[in-house]
Scaffold this active site. Structure first.
Site, PDB file in Angstrom:
ATOM      1  N   GLU A 297      -8.409  -5.031   4.500  1.00  0.00           N
ATOM      2  CA  GLU A 297      -8.184  -4.744   3.085  1.00  0.00           C
ATOM      3  C   GLU A 297      -6.997  -5.535   2.520  1.00  0.00           C
ATOM      4  O   GLU A 297      -7.029  -5.976   1.377  1.00  0.00           O
ATOM      5  CB  GLU A 297      -7.982  -3.234   2.893  1.00  0.00           C
ATOM      6  CG  GLU A 297      -9.308  -2.485   3.023  1.00  0.00           C
ATOM      7  CD  GLU A 297      -9.161  -1.028   3.398  1.00  0.00           C
ATOM      8  OE1 GLU A 297      -8.795  -0.768   4.563  1.00  0.00           O
ATOM      9  OE2 GLU A 297      -9.389  -0.168   2.552  1.00  0.00           O
TER      10      GLU A 297
ATOM     11  N   ASN B 208       0.874  -1.167   0.000  1.00  0.00           N
ATOM     12  CA  ASN B 208       0.000   0.000   0.000  1.00  0.00           C
ATOM     13  C   ASN B 208       0.918   1.225   0.000  1.00  0.00           C
ATOM     14  O   ASN B 208       1.402   1.654   1.048  1.00  0.00           O
ATOM     15  CB  ASN B 208      -0.886  -0.055   1.251  1.00  0.00           C
ATOM     16  CG  ASN B 208      -1.839   1.111   1.337  1.00  0.00           C
ATOM     17  OD1 ASN B 208      -1.758   2.056   0.547  1.00  0.00           O
ATOM     18  ND2 ASN B 208      -2.739   1.060   2.295  1.00  0.00           N
TER      19      ASN B 208
ATOM     20  N   HIS C  24     -12.774   3.413  -0.483  1.00  0.00           N
ATOM     21  CA  HIS C  24     -12.968   2.349   0.526  1.00  0.00           C
ATOM     22  C   HIS C  24     -13.706   1.140  -0.058  1.00  0.00           C
ATOM     23  O   HIS C  24     -14.300   0.361   0.687  1.00  0.00           O
ATOM     24  CB  HIS C  24     -13.799   2.845   1.736  1.00  0.00           C
ATOM     25  CG  HIS C  24     -13.093   3.793   2.643  1.00  0.00           C
ATOM     26  ND1 HIS C  24     -13.758   4.787   3.328  1.00  0.00           N
ATOM     27  CD2 HIS C  24     -11.793   3.887   2.997  1.00  0.00           C
ATOM     28  CE1 HIS C  24     -12.894   5.472   4.061  1.00  0.00           C
ATOM     29  NE2 HIS C  24     -11.691   4.947   3.880  1.00  0.00           N
TER      30      HIS C  24
ATOM     31  N   ARG D 101      -2.495  -2.061  -3.470  1.00  0.00           N
ATOM     32  CA  ARG D 101      -3.686  -1.238  -3.293  1.00  0.00           C
ATOM     33  C   ARG D 101      -3.509  -0.041  -4.229  1.00  0.00           C
ATOM     34  O   ARG D 101      -2.495   0.667  -4.159  1.00  0.00           O
ATOM     35  CB  ARG D 101      -3.777  -0.747  -1.859  1.00  0.00           C
ATOM     36  CG  ARG D 101      -4.921   0.212  -1.690  1.00  0.00           C
ATOM     37  CD  ARG D 101      -4.823   0.966  -0.406  1.00  0.00           C
ATOM     38  NE  ARG D 101      -5.945   1.869  -0.308  1.00  0.00           N
ATOM     39  CZ  ARG D 101      -5.889   3.047   0.268  1.00  0.00           C
ATOM     40  NH1 ARG D 101      -4.767   3.476   0.797  1.00  0.00           N
ATOM     41  NH2 ARG D 101      -6.948   3.803   0.343  1.00  0.00           N
TER      42      ARG D 101
ATOM     43  N   ARG E 196     -11.366  16.151   7.425  1.00  0.00           N
ATOM     44  CA  ARG E 196     -12.057  16.563   6.190  1.00  0.00           C
ATOM     45  C   ARG E 196     -13.480  17.010   6.501  1.00  0.00           C
ATOM     46  O   ARG E 196     -14.144  16.439   7.369  1.00  0.00           O
ATOM     47  CB  ARG E 196     -12.127  15.399   5.192  1.00  0.00           C
ATOM     48  CG  ARG E 196     -10.780  14.949   4.729  1.00  0.00           C
ATOM     49  CD  ARG E 196     -10.890  13.788   3.749  1.00  0.00           C
ATOM     50  NE  ARG E 196      -9.713  12.952   3.856  1.00  0.00           N
ATOM     51  CZ  ARG E 196      -9.676  11.650   3.593  1.00  0.00           C
ATOM     52  NH1 ARG E 196     -10.766  11.022   3.189  1.00  0.00           N
ATOM     53  NH2 ARG E 196      -8.560  10.974   3.732  1.00  0.00           N
TER      54      ARG E 196
END
Ligand code: ADP
Length: 398
Positions: free
Chosen positions: A385, A7, A180, A91, A241
């Site tokens: 993941e 990743n 996601h 990823r 965010r």
């Protein structure tokens, strides 16, 4: 078969070496502060103590060399040589409209990732750097790409389009992509297994709540809507965010503050959300502690987080035409009984009988938080993941 899962971020590379088909983790770690003076590799073999090696790491190629070095180190490592790595799974953040599933990486795929880099200028170049580095160091090892956006490619046009002039979609590819996806796909499949039902019979709402948070409406195994949009800024309130804001505010801020586009980007992505409201921290644990000791802005930040999430659960229940189960995952979803408890309070009017004491005890493990007789199930499902990336890579290369 041993699969190295990578990743690659702009200044870090997280990795796991996973044995397939069982998906047992052999080792994992992270290369940190790539390009900065004080780089480091943190590495842990399964069942052993973690270790940290400090050294400068100039770029992604050096980062991957450092990973391969530690994996094959006679004392600290876990494999005899590079030859034991059968495949590498990456990823990849943004596949644009080009990828609705995981793929074997070849030149055409790399070209397409470059093409999509305008949509994820911070992430895709790092992913490409990781792929190129493996190509250079392990040229014969097959590589696969697993995209954050792929699962959401099933969202219909009336849900993925913004009501801007249509030419903005055609010319600039401005639309909802969602992120996601690997996590939403995994936990929704796990939920079906846990409930002993076929996913093709289920309407699910998946809440991935971490530093970045998103929610997805999944009908019969396919994503039909999700809260993150063209970028990961839209939707839920996140650590730093904003989530949804009135687009008119952006113009107002630009006119009234001396902000460059990158300053605006910093504002909405790094200085807002839970941090911006509380003025304390983006971290849920710290905010819960501050709220406990009566800090009003921490309390407000948590109220806003819960309220936005509840609104989306309501909206997606109607988008799906009903819901069979709501899933909590991600660092907050798996661990924060406070946030889950508040959502349970918000759903109480539906007559669901929740197990409040059980909620308090559940951390990062699969569980159902309601009594069996309830119409809607509330589930905690830990995401994984890396496991999905390893599984997809295995399927592609085996
Ligand atoms: P990322 O999006 O970076 O992968 P994570 O999924 O690890 O993030 O989630 C990080 C968030 O999870 C942080 O806000 C953290 O405070 C929160 N979290 C982790 N453990 C707990 C806990 N026990 N209680 C409440 N929040 C927690």
């Amino acid at each position: 078969m041993k699969i190295l899962v990578l990743n690659s971020g702009s200044s870090s590379i997280k990795y796991q070496l996973i044995a397939m088909p069982g998906a047992g983790v052999i080792a994992k770690g992270i290369v940190e502060k790539i390009g900065l003076p004080q780089g480091a590799v943190r590495h842990q073999n399964q069942g052993e103590k973690a270790l940290k090696l400090e050294r400068r790491i100039a770029n992604h190629t050096e980062g991957i060399e450092a990973i391969l070095h530690i994996l094959t180190d006679k004392e600290k490592g876990c494999i005899g040589s590079y030859k034991e790595i059968d495949a590498v799974g990456h990823r990849v953040v943004h596949g644009g409209e080009d990828f609705s599933g995981s793929v074997r990486i070849d030149e055409a795929v790399i070209e397409s990732l470059r093409h999509n880099a305008v949509l994820a200028p911070l992430h895709n170049p790092a992913n490409i750097a990781g792929i190129e580095a493996i190509k250079e160091i392990l040229p014969d090892v097959p590589q696969a790409g697993v995209f954050d956006t792929a699962f959401h490619q099933s969202i219909p046009d009336y849900a993925y389009l913004y009501a801007l002039p249509y030419s903005y979609y055609k010319e600039h590819k401005i639309r909802r992509y969602g992120f996601h996806g690997t996590s939403h796909r995994y936990v929704s499949a796990q939920a079906a297994t846990f409930l002993k039902k076929d996913i093709k019979d289920l309407k699910l709402i998946s809440c991935h709540l971490g530093n970045g948070s998103s929610i997805a409406a999944i009908r019969y195994g396919k994503s039909i809507d999700t809260s993150m949009g063209m970028t990961p800024n839209e939707g839920l309130i996140m650590g730093t965010r904003t989530g949804d804001v009135d687009a008119g505010i952006i113009q107002y801020i630009l006119e009234n503050e001396d902000l460059t586009p990158s300053g605006l980007n910093q504002l909405i992505n790094k200085k807002s959300g839970l941090l911006g409201i509380s003025g304390i921290s983006p971290d849920m644990r710290e905010l819960e502690a501050s709220a406990d000791s009566g800090d009003r802005r921490a309390i407000l930040a948590l109220q806003m987080f819960v309220y936005r999430l509840l609104k989306y659960i309501g909206a997606y229940t109607f988008a799906l035409g009903g819901v069979d189960a709501i899933i909590f995952t991600g660092g907050i979803g798996e661990n924060s009984h406070y946030i889950r408890g508040k959502i349970m309070e918000g759903l109480a009017f539906l007559g669901i009988r929740f197990e409040n004491e059980k909620n308090k005890s559940i951390r990062s493990k699969t569980a159902k938080l309601n009594e069996d007789s309830s119409g809607i199930d509330l589930l905690v499902i830990p995401t994984d993941e890396e496991r999905v990336i390893a599984m997809d890579t295995y399927e592609i290369v085996k």
